[in-house]
Design an enzyme around this catalytic site. Sequence first.
Site, mmCIF file in Angstrom:
data_model
loop_
_atom_site.group_PDB
_atom_site.id
_atom_site.type_symbol
_atom_site.label_atom_id
_atom_site.label_comp_id
_atom_site.label_asym_id
_atom_site.label_seq_id
_atom_site.Cartn_x
_atom_site.Cartn_y
_atom_site.Cartn_z
ATOM 1 N N ASP A 53 -4.950 7.109 10.499
ATOM 2 C CA ASP A 53 -4.911 6.372 11.752
ATOM 3 C C ASP A 53 -4.784 7.309 12.955
ATOM 4 O O ASP A 53 -4.085 8.314 12.905
ATOM 5 C CB ASP A 53 -3.712 5.411 11.770
ATOM 6 C CG ASP A 53 -3.917 4.235 10.827
ATOM 7 O OD1 ASP A 53 -5.082 3.860 10.618
ATOM 8 O OD2 ASP A 53 -2.924 3.697 10.323
ATOM 9 N N ARG A 110 -4.907 9.507 5.213
ATOM 10 C CA ARG A 110 -3.662 10.230 5.480
ATOM 11 C C ARG A 110 -2.737 10.226 4.266
ATOM 12 O O ARG A 110 -2.088 11.228 3.951
ATOM 13 C CB ARG A 110 -2.969 9.570 6.673
ATOM 14 C CG ARG A 110 -1.554 10.074 6.958
ATOM 15 C CD ARG A 110 -1.574 11.383 7.680
ATOM 16 N NE ARG A 110 -0.225 11.875 7.923
ATOM 17 C CZ ARG A 110 0.063 12.990 8.565
ATOM 18 N NH1 ARG A 110 -0.913 13.725 9.044
ATOM 19 N NH2 ARG A 110 1.290 13.380 8.733
ATOM 20 N N ASP A 168 5.408 0.572 12.099
ATOM 21 C CA ASP A 168 4.230 -0.218 11.740
ATOM 22 C C ASP A 168 4.375 -1.689 12.114
ATOM 23 O O ASP A 168 3.382 -2.422 12.129
ATOM 24 C CB ASP A 168 3.949 -0.099 10.237
ATOM 25 C CG ASP A 168 3.352 1.252 9.867
ATOM 26 O OD1 ASP A 168 2.921 1.971 10.781
ATOM 27 O OD2 ASP A 168 3.322 1.583 8.672
ATOM 28 N N LYS A 206 0.830 -1.208 0.000
ATOM 29 C CA LYS A 206 0.000 0.000 0.000
ATOM 30 C C LYS A 206 0.866 1.260 0.000
ATOM 31 O O LYS A 206 0.655 2.189 -0.778
ATOM 32 C CB LYS A 206 -0.907 0.005 1.235
ATOM 33 C CG LYS A 206 -1.732 1.274 1.397
ATOM 34 C CD LYS A 206 -2.374 1.367 2.762
ATOM 35 C CE LYS A 206 -1.362 1.813 3.780
ATOM 36 N NZ LYS A 206 -1.941 2.560 4.914
ATOM 37 N N ASN A 207 1.857 1.293 0.881
ATOM 38 C CA ASN A 207 2.673 2.500 1.030
ATOM 39 C C ASN A 207 3.541 2.767 -0.193
ATOM 40 O O ASN A 207 3.909 3.920 -0.448
ATOM 41 C CB ASN A 207 3.547 2.386 2.273
ATOM 42 C CG ASN A 207 2.739 2.479 3.560
ATOM 43 O OD1 ASN A 207 1.573 2.854 3.544
ATOM 44 N ND2 ASN A 207 3.353 2.123 4.668
#
Length: 420
Positions: free
Chosen positions: A118, A94, A306, A23-24
Amino acid sequence: MPEQFVIRGRKNLKGQIEVGGSKNAAFPLLAASLLTDRPCQIANLPLIEDVFKMLSILEAIGAKITWLGEREISIKCQDLDPSQLPRETIGRLRGSIVLLGPLLSRFGKIKFPLPGGDQIGARPIDTHLDAFSQMGVKIQTNNKSFLFEGRPKVSEVVLREFSVTATENIILASALIPGKTLLKIADQDYEIQELIKVLYQMEVEVKSQGFHSFAIEGKKKLKGFKAKVMPDPLEAGTFVAMALAAKGKILIKKADLRFLKLFLKRLKDFGAKFEIRGPKEILVLPTKILKMDKIQSLPYPGIATDLQPELGVLATQAQGPTLIHDPLYEGRLKYLEELNKMGASIIFCDPHRAIITGPTRLYGKEIPSLDIRSGAAFITAGLVASGKTIINDVYQIDRGYERIEERLQKLGADIKRVSA
């Protein structure tokens, strides 16, 4: 309708599981498509909530997106209207902040809503604002949005902290500025390295200038690109920690281990048993005794914040005390309060530090998903716990992990998705 995960723990886990796209890493690639009016192709997109939100934002401002397969898109950003940025969607994502750099360089005036995400502590975008100010951009703000005026100019930019998204934003903005921009105190994590590969395809030169510094040589007109989203190092690390906590024998495939060097080194120090089988496979073996001492989250190449919640759960099953230190976000340790309710022995030193003493038997409880990573950690806790664990707000987990329950079921986990 809200959904829950219902887990009956202490099952024997074995088999193999594949790591999905990151995802990032996907976010800055999608943002890079805004730099050109030429078609771009992105493959191996993870089919998760946050990616769908990002795609919906791009479509709202005029991007033409065509699905070429289950996980591959073609995207063309020719006729865009940034005034159509959807406030509500950006307010829940975000990662949408990385759209600001390319839009500002392309249009010179942007009204950008305050991004959400988050709830892991204070996460202001001050580093972004300060960086763009150094590039000559004028910024006005109110409680709900920011008005940016003026195209960024080539300059030397010194970030206030190691920020992944601020690094991405300045690199993306600089790509459309003819001349050389120097960026210092830059993050160098996997997302940044993948973005730089794509920019080279677009004929933008991004060169390392020593310790945490980049020189970006931008151009007025950029080419399109073809890219494949890399496997998610965070998901790979999550599966490693899950396997160790549950004492399973699990082969993790398509795992890009280049960005987990310290994570795996520390696990080995703790007594974890695993075999690295080439650059993209790791076999996690049942480990009877773990003795952890300290886990500290740091910017790359440190252990990612994370992954800290997964290690926190693992520490409840290790022998003796483990110090957890996360200096990045003061809200990141909130998940430990829920682990205490499940039977863990955890003492909070301050908002950034806690001592976990193990091993302790965890017992199933009904708990919320506080954010993406704590939600995944609670799944690990549920796999370890006796009895039934109910995890609410599954939506949070879906934001970062694609159909995780179906993948864990194939390993023998008793986990079901049900309507709340």
